[in-house]
Design a protein around this motif. Structure first.
Motif, mmCIF file in Angstrom:
data_model
loop_
_atom_site.group_PDB
_atom_site.id
_atom_site.type_symbol
_atom_site.label_atom_id
_atom_site.label_comp_id
_atom_site.label_asym_id
_atom_site.label_seq_id
_atom_site.Cartn_x
_atom_site.Cartn_y
_atom_site.Cartn_z
ATOM 1 N N GLU A 179 13.563 -5.704 25.268
ATOM 2 C CA GLU A 179 12.711 -4.573 25.573
ATOM 3 C C GLU A 179 12.008 -4.693 26.857
ATOM 4 O O GLU A 179 11.842 -3.744 27.726
ATOM 5 N N LEU A 180 11.509 -6.120 27.139
ATOM 6 C CA LEU A 180 10.952 -6.321 28.162
ATOM 7 C C LEU A 180 11.636 -6.219 29.293
ATOM 8 O O LEU A 180 10.938 -5.804 30.509
ATOM 9 N N PHE B 40 15.166 -8.859 20.649
ATOM 10 C CA PHE B 40 14.665 -7.512 20.834
ATOM 11 C C PHE B 40 13.531 -7.329 21.773
ATOM 12 O O PHE B 40 13.517 -6.317 22.839
ATOM 13 N N LYS B 41 12.657 -8.141 21.556
ATOM 14 C CA LYS B 41 11.242 -8.198 22.203
ATOM 15 C C LYS B 41 11.568 -8.407 23.798
ATOM 16 O O LYS B 41 10.992 -7.821 24.641
ATOM 17 N N CYS C 147 14.079 -4.190 29.805
ATOM 18 C CA CYS C 147 14.688 -2.815 29.737
ATOM 19 C C CYS C 147 16.145 -2.965 29.533
ATOM 20 O O CYS C 147 16.890 -2.187 30.228
ATOM 21 N N ASP D 88 17.130 -3.221 26.045
ATOM 22 C CA ASP D 88 17.194 -3.053 24.471
ATOM 23 C C ASP D 88 18.216 -1.845 24.245
ATOM 24 O O ASP D 88 18.870 -2.002 23.381
ATOM 25 N N TRP E 267 21.816 -2.741 23.812
ATOM 26 C CA TRP E 267 22.082 -4.371 23.027
ATOM 27 C C TRP E 267 23.531 -4.301 22.332
ATOM 28 O O TRP E 267 23.892 -5.462 22.346
ATOM 29 N N LEU F 114 23.111 -8.265 23.054
ATOM 30 C CA LEU F 114 22.512 -9.044 22.079
ATOM 31 C C LEU F 114 22.891 -10.372 21.664
ATOM 32 O O LEU F 114 22.163 -11.441 21.874
ATOM 33 N N LEU G 180 4.589 -4.508 31.865
ATOM 34 C CA LEU G 180 5.892 -3.907 32.156
ATOM 35 C C LEU G 180 5.845 -2.480 31.708
ATOM 36 O O LEU G 180 6.734 -1.895 31.676
ATOM 37 N N ILE H 31 16.842 -12.594 16.179
ATOM 38 C CA ILE H 31 17.213 -11.101 16.493
ATOM 39 C C ILE H 31 15.780 -10.182 17.138
ATOM 40 O O ILE H 31 15.779 -9.660 17.909
ATOM 41 N N GLU H 32 14.875 -10.512 16.066
ATOM 42 C CA GLU H 32 13.662 -9.744 16.432
ATOM 43 C C GLU H 32 12.966 -10.220 17.595
ATOM 44 O O GLU H 32 12.585 -9.575 18.692
ATOM 45 N N HIS I 111 8.890 0.562 31.996
ATOM 46 C CA HIS I 111 9.889 1.579 30.952
ATOM 47 C C HIS I 111 10.299 2.789 31.125
ATOM 48 O O HIS I 111 11.331 3.226 30.854
#
Lengths: 305, 245, 364
Positions: free
Chosen positions: B130-131, B126-127, B133, B135, B138, B91, C356, B122-123, C360
């Motif tokens: 996540e995109l 995280f997105k 993979c 997250d 972190w 992160l 994507l 931070i938000e 996942h």
């Protein structure tokens, strides 16, 4: 004036021995070894003790100092620097060497205290008695001829060891690329151990000559560190040949500088300014030192290119 | 409007190369190993200085600009061999591209308002994670990642700074095929939605060529071919370089 | 009474070491810049006090100065102290003026010293800084008008208007509150984007530059802050000791500070307090027990040997120190973060990652 020249030459000779050893530590383990000066002090005390116990001239004790200094250096290598080789950062290694210096230096202080009690001789601020000889109307100290002969003999031997023996080839290969040398069957640890032994032994030999010129204490070797680093830097980091040249440059300019200082009535305590200025100027202007400057000059080793 | 042209002389790695990257394009830079692709990116991002030649960005000469000033103009890059901040967490790595000026210690000591911005960052981070993979890990330090994940983190870190020109050095190497496809789609999405321009070095031609709008082929430090992807792949000089070179 | 004085003295010394260790932590632990001229920056604070306090005090108290500084500074320091006992205002001035002078000088020098760092590799930068620090010491040692050379300089007691235990208590309170403020400030920096950026530069300078970090400026900032801290410690040290001697600021002082930082743990804000505590504990324990076991040598040497060995062992067996660095140090917002992620509507995150969605699956 002749005294200044003699002083400069003897000092530079010692500096050359010290700087070569410091370079070897730098080449093998990449450590800017702050304990290197202490190997010289080990030599001082080994020679002093032996000459008192055996009742012989300190010059005859050079082999004893050679072995003592080499052994201390070897132990430092095996216990500390070999396990950390290639694993720690440069500055961390330097910090470790400062700690090693502290251990060796204060052990020498303790030794000096103990020896003073048991041997009944001064172990601080002492000097060795030298013989003198006459050349063309000048009285010259014996340490001049002794140090010149020793330095020449040792450096020539070192050169032959590195360039004419299989051990030397292995050593240079291990320095260039330790993992490759290892893969080719060189026992890197053993080869480096030999070079660390030599590094400490050369320093200790230089140490034996120190008390002929100055009063020594367990801190004497340590106080020479700055000049040693200056020699190595000026000579081009990690080039053995370069550091010898650097030693003579630094040795002579330091002696001349303090001669000038005293003749214009200033304290010679400002002497370290030479080394400081040399380090800064070299690193900022020509980071590869004199060897970088005269790249056609003989390069013994390359490092950090 | 956006033009990036440069020419170098005297460097053997790059010999009088002129590359133009149009705004909103996804320009692909290909060529055999050692053809000077990475050198070109290094010069574009300011890691290396060209021996000769000029670098223009939006019509302004940026040849002498230090790397951090180029970043402020919107030029961001990834590295071929990941150069992450290894002792920082995943992160934190993504959070490093902050707006400049935030790192003024006096402001940090006297005011606490960076915390709000940090929360928003931070938000966003995280997105992105996540995109890509990432997250779930972190808070693990970057050195614990696998090689492919490091490449992904490189990409995440570069995307975090909202670049206008993104220099990508083999972003897909070591990334699993389905994810590679997804990344390319996301890049195209960024190009369409936000108008990001891409200059990309990639060996995975199967994936990359399909999304590229323009291709340059480098060989021995020279541009041997350029044009739209389908034209370049049929160029005999390119086939020669790849097969015979 | 003696125990109380001992405790007060230890507490003050600990505060001073804590400030020094914190400044080293910021520069070496966080930024990776080995500022091994620490003793010189520490000395700047002490010398400012040594050179100014007694002269200023004599001027304010209306005492005419006679004789050489090096021979008379201790005598005048006593005279000034007794005037301070009558007029506390003089005490305030001789504290504040040298502090300001020290801070300004140290910050300027710190910024200056941050520039060679651009050209020199780590260990050679450290050697140059050590050489610089020694040069500062040698010059002040031989230039007597500044702080009396080898004689040192007397420092008047700026709290002379307080009674005996209260004076020491006040000094402890002052030093410890300064130390706590310095450490808290450092903690705030370390857990902010500033600290994160410093550690990023330490990890990879090239990448940090590529992400918009003005490394030169950040180095100058860090050196300025760190040097200011060290000078502050020097001011407190001079008033604590009641005298200033150039020979107190050798490379060994720097090394002790490095030792505290490495011992405590580089990159962890708890490193400096822990490291300084361990050092002081070992050092004092050896000094206190030396009367109990008679040794045929000076026991202070043993203390150095033990410290040196401890450091070697720590670096070899536990390179992170007693409290190693933890990566997500800046993310103090971490706990609410997790809940934030879970609370976030899943549709929203899928909105960005819809292309994507399939990718996942392997990780879920």
């Amino acid at each position: 004036m002749i005294d200044v020249f003699v002083g400069a030459l003897v000092y530079s000779n010692l500096l050359a021995l010290l700087a070569v050893g410091l370079s070897m530590a730098l080449l093998t383990c990449r450590v800017s070894n702050f304990a290197h000066g202490d190997f010289a002090t080990v030599g001082v005390y080994a020679a002093h003790t032996a000459s008192v116990l055996l009742g012989i001239s300190p010059y005859a004790c050079i082999p004893i100092a050679f072995i003592a200094g080499g052994s201390v250096s070897l132990i430092a290598f095996l216990l500390v620097f070999e396990p950390l080789r290639g694993k720690a950062e440069l500055v961390t290694l330097m910090v470790v060497s400062m700690a090693v210096d502290m251990v060796i230096r204060y052990t020498l202080h303790v030794y000096a205290d103990l020896a003073q009690r048991s041997l009944g001789v001064y172990t601080r601020q002492f000097m060795f008695r030298d013989f003198h000889f006459q050349v063309a109307g000048y009285t010259l100290p014996g340490v001049l001829i002794a140090s010149v002969c020793t330095v020449l003999a040792l450096l020539i031997t070192l050169y032959f060891l590195l360039y004419r023996t299989s051990l030397g080839v292995a050593m240079r290969a291990a320095i260039e690329n330790p993992s490759l040398a290892e893969a080719l069957g060189v026992n890197v640890k053993k080869v480096f151990a030999v070079s660390w032994f030599l590094s400490g032994a050369l320093a200790a030999t230089a140490g034996v000559f120190l008390p002929f010129r100055i009063q020594v204490t367990p801190d004497t070797g340590w106080s020479l560190l700055l000049s040693m680093f200056a020699s190595v830097t000026v000579g081009g980091l990690g080039s053995l040949g370069g550091s010898i040249v650097g030693a003579y440059v630094i040795g002579f300019s330091e002696t001349l500088f303090s001669y000038v200082l005293s003749s214009i009535g200033l304290s010679t305590a400002y002497r370290p300014a030479v080394s400081f200025a040399a380090i800064i100027a070299t690193l900022l202007l020509s980071p590869r030192g004199l060897t970088g400057f005269l790249s056609n000059g003989k390069r013994w080793f390359k490092w950090r290119s | 409007m956006e033009k990036l042209s440069k020419s170098f002389g005297g460097v053997r790695a790059l010999d009088n190369v002129t590359v133009e990257v149009d705004k909103h394009s996804l320009t692909l830079l290909i060529g055999p190993n050692g053809s000077g692709k990475t050198t070109l990116l290094n010069i574009a991002s300011g890691v290396l200085e060209p021996d000769a030649g000029r670098l223009l960005f939006r019509g302004e000469n940026i040849t002498k600009l230090p790397p951090h000033r180029r970043y402020e103009l919107g030029i961001t890059r990834t590295f071929q061999i990941p150069r992450l901040f290894y002792s920082l967490s995943v992160l934190e790595n993504v959070l490093i591209p902050w707006e400049s000026g935030v790192e003024n210690p006096i402001t940090i000591l006297t005011r606490g308002n960076w915390k709000k911005a940090e929360q928003a960052r931070i938000e966003k981070a995280f997105k992105l994670l996540e995109l890509l993979c990432l997250d779930r890990m972190w808070d693990s330090p970057a050195y614990e990642l696998s090689g492919g994940q490091m490449k992904l983190l490189e990409l995440a870190r570069a995307l975090m700074g909202d670049p206008s020109l993104l220099l990508l050095d083999e972003p897909l190497a070591g990334v699993n095929p389905s994810l590679a496809e997804g990344i390319m789609k996301h890049l195209v999405h960024l190009r369409n939605e936000l108008g990001v321009t891409f200059l990309m070095v990639e060996h995975r031609l199967d994936v990359a060529l399909r999304y590229a709008t323009h291709v340059y082929v480098l060989h021995h430090g020279r541009v041997i071919s350029e044009g739209p992807p389908d034209k370049v792949t049929k160029d005999p000089a390119v086939i020669e370089a790849y097969l015979g070179g | 009474m003696e125990v109380l004085m001992f405790a007060l003295s230890i507490g003050t010394l600990y505060s001073i070491y804590l400030i020094l260790a914190t400044s080293m932590e910021l520069e070496y632990g966080e930024l990776g810049l080995p500022n091994f001229a620490k003793a010189a920056f520490f000395a700047v604070g002490a010398f400012a006090v040594g050179a100014l306090a007694v002269r200023l005090g004599a001027l304010l108290a209306g005492i005419a100065w006679e004789g050489e500084f090096k021979l008379r500074s201790y005598y005048y320091a006593t005279l000034v102290s007794s005037s301070i006992a009558r007029n506390p205002l003089i005490g305030l001035v001789i504290f504040i003026v040298p502090t300001v002078v020290a801070l300004v000088t140290a910050v300027a020098l710190g910024v200056l010293a941050s520039y060679p760092a651009l050209r020199l590799p780590g260990d050679y930068l450290a050697i140059s800084l050590i050489a610089f620090s020694e040069l500062v010491r040698i010059v002040t040692r031989n230039y007597e008008p500044l702080v009396g050379g080898t004689f040192g300089a007397g420092v008047p007691d700026f709290l002379a208007w307080l009674g005996s235990p209260w004076r020491e208590l006040a000094k402890l309170c002052m030093s410890s509150s300064v130390a706590v403020c310095v450490w808290a400030g450092y903690y705030r920096l370390s857990t902010s984007p500033f600290g994160r950026t410093l550690r990023a530069i330490r990890d990879d300078e090239v990448a940090a530059k590529a992400f918009g970090k003005d490394v030169t400026r950040l180095r100058a900032w860090t050196m300025a802050i760190g040097s200011g801290m060290a000078a502050l410690a020097g001011v407190l040290y001079a008033f604590y000791m009641g005298s200033v001697s150039p020979d107190d600021f050798t490379v060994s002082k720097t090394f002790l500070v490095v030792l505290m930082v490495v011992l405590g743990g580089r990159g962890n804000p708890l490193g400096p307090p822990v490291g300084a505590a361990v050092y002081l504990l070992v050092d004092r324990a050896i000094t206190l027990t030396k009367h109990l076991i008679p040794m045929p040598f000076d026991v202070n040497y043993a203390s150095y040997i033990v410290l040196g060995m401890t450091l070697v062992i720590i670096i070899m067996k536990r390179p992170g120190g007693i409290v190693p660095e933890k990566p997500p140090i800046t993310v103090k917002i971490a706990p609410p973060l997790d809940s934030l992620r879970e609370a976030a509507p899943p549709a929203k995150s899928r909105n960005v990652g819809n292309q994507l969605a399939y990718s996942h699956k392997p990780s879920e």
